[in-house]
Design a protein around this motif. Structure first.
Motif: not given
Ligand SMILES: *Cc1c(COP(=O)(O)O)cnc(C)c1O
Length: 389
Positions: A23, A256, A259, A360
């Motif tokens: 990312a 991040t 995620r 990502v």
């Protein structure tokens, strides 16, 4: 159910699904972050590096964070700073750099077993191998904290320091406490597949003033400031360019990590129903940084072995890694040591596969990967037959 590409079906990721992708901020953001140092002609070890160290120390709640050129050099300097002699116990189921840091210090690695469910250093086996050793170097495997209290207890019994290879684990917590606060020092990596990226770089976190001071001097050739080097150091400084990227990456970290954890959760939720695919056990209450999502394949139950699964996934466009195979004690660079007997590690290393995951990646991609794994299990007999023929 879809037909696997290995049996002539259409690949599920025709454009390819990379194993990991960092990312990164926009180039404009990176440039803006770098500009104050760049404009003053400060290229290394300057204000951006100091800011990175401060932000990391605040986030982890430790008195000292030293930025270094890589996790490997950070481990090397930390072991040097601790004045360790003789042998150092570490898991064989780790990345080679853990052992290299020991060997480059002229110390001898002693490899210990991993737990087959958590893949972490097995504290009981550590206890059996610790006599006469000068330190423990334990890894937080795939971003999940290892058995910190048990390891600390073992080390305390013989009075030796503990260093953690925390390359994967920036953002992880152990029983609510951030990884970075444990042992005599913890060393993070900021290379491109890790939770924080600098391009290249590492962070040494320590609560010990003496270790911090020695690493600070050690990363600058051992020069305390008057060019009369105190010991044989390295150039392991971090550049301002790397620090600028790391600061941007740190600013994105919570997003991040969320995620990564969402994807980890989705993989687990769906793989529960796939026989013969075991996911890494993470202790209740711990939070992994989810650097990798790694499964252990039981070929009898799943129907295909790890290598055939990896080959079939590749034909679908899905990139995977065999972390950590070969385990370090089997690597050529360590074959001159007395052979280590590590049956659990050998078995796990043959069966693990790390699946695509990054800060990502879209959740739909995880669904797509698991759909393929399910289809491969359903067609396992046919796939094995095709591969053999
Ligand atoms: C990536 C990694 C390292 C090395 O980190 P660098 O920053 O590339 O030196 C060390 N240990 C483990 C477990 C790693 O995965």
């Amino acid at each position: 159910m879809r037909r696997p590409a290995i049996l002539g079906g259409v690949p599920s990721f025709p454009d390819g699904l990379p194993f990991a992708r960092p990312a990164t901020p926009s180039l404009q953001r990176f440039a803006a972050r770098l500009a104050p140092s760049w404009d003053r002609g400060i290229l290394t070890n300057g204000p951006l590096v100091r800011q990175l160290e401060k932000e990391a120390a605040d986030r982890l709640g430790v008195p000292h964070v030293l930025a270094v050129a890589s996790c490997t050099s950070g481990l090397l300097l930390t072991l040097r700073a601790l004045g360790i002699e003789g042998r150092v116990v570490l898991p064989s189921f780790t990345f080679s750099a853990s052992a290299h840091a020991i060997a480059w210090n002229g110390l001898r690695p002693v490899f210990a077993e991993c737990d087959p469910a958590s893949f972490q250093l097995d504290p009981a086996d550590l206890g059996r191998r610790l006599a006469g050793c000068g330190a423990v170097l334990a890894t937080h495997v795939f971003g999940a904290p290892c058995d910190i209290e048990e390891i600390a207890g073992m080390a305390a019994q013989v009075g030796v320091p503990v260093v953690y290879d925390a390359a994967h684990a920036f953002g992880a917590t152990r029983r609510g406490v951030p990884v970075g606060r444990f042992g005599d020092a913890e060393v993070f990596s900021m290379s491109p597949t890790k939770p924080i990226v600098a391009g290249e770089g590492g962070l040494v976190a320590t609560c010990r003033d003496d270790v911090a001071e020695a690493v600070r001097i050690g990363r600058d050739y051992g020069n305390p400031g008057n060019y009369d080097t105190r010991f044989v150091g390295l150039n392991a400084r971090l550049s301002e360019m790397h620090a600028a990227l790391a600061l941007e990456s740190m600013a994105m970290l919570d997003e991040t990590l969320d995620r990564r954890r969402e994807l980890d959760h989705l993989y687990r939720e769906r793989l529960v129903d796939v026989p013969g695919v075991a996911t890494q056990r993470v202790a209740e209450g711990d939070e992994s940084a989810c650097k990798d999502f790694t499964v252990a394949v039981d070929p009898e139950v799943f129907g295909l072995d790890r290598d055939l699964l990896a080959a079939a996934l590749l034909l679908e466009g899905i990139d995977t890694r065999r972390y950590f195979d070969p385990p370090v004690h089997r690597q050529r660079s360590y074959r001159s040591l007395e052979p280590s007997v590590l049956p659990v590690t050998d078995d796990i290393a043959r069966r693990v596969l790390s699946l695509p995951l990054s800060g990502v990646l879209e959740p739909a991609a995880v669904d797509g990967v698991v759909d393929v794994i399910e289809a491969l299990h359903a067609h396992a007999g046919e796939v094995a037959h095709a591969a053999a023929g």
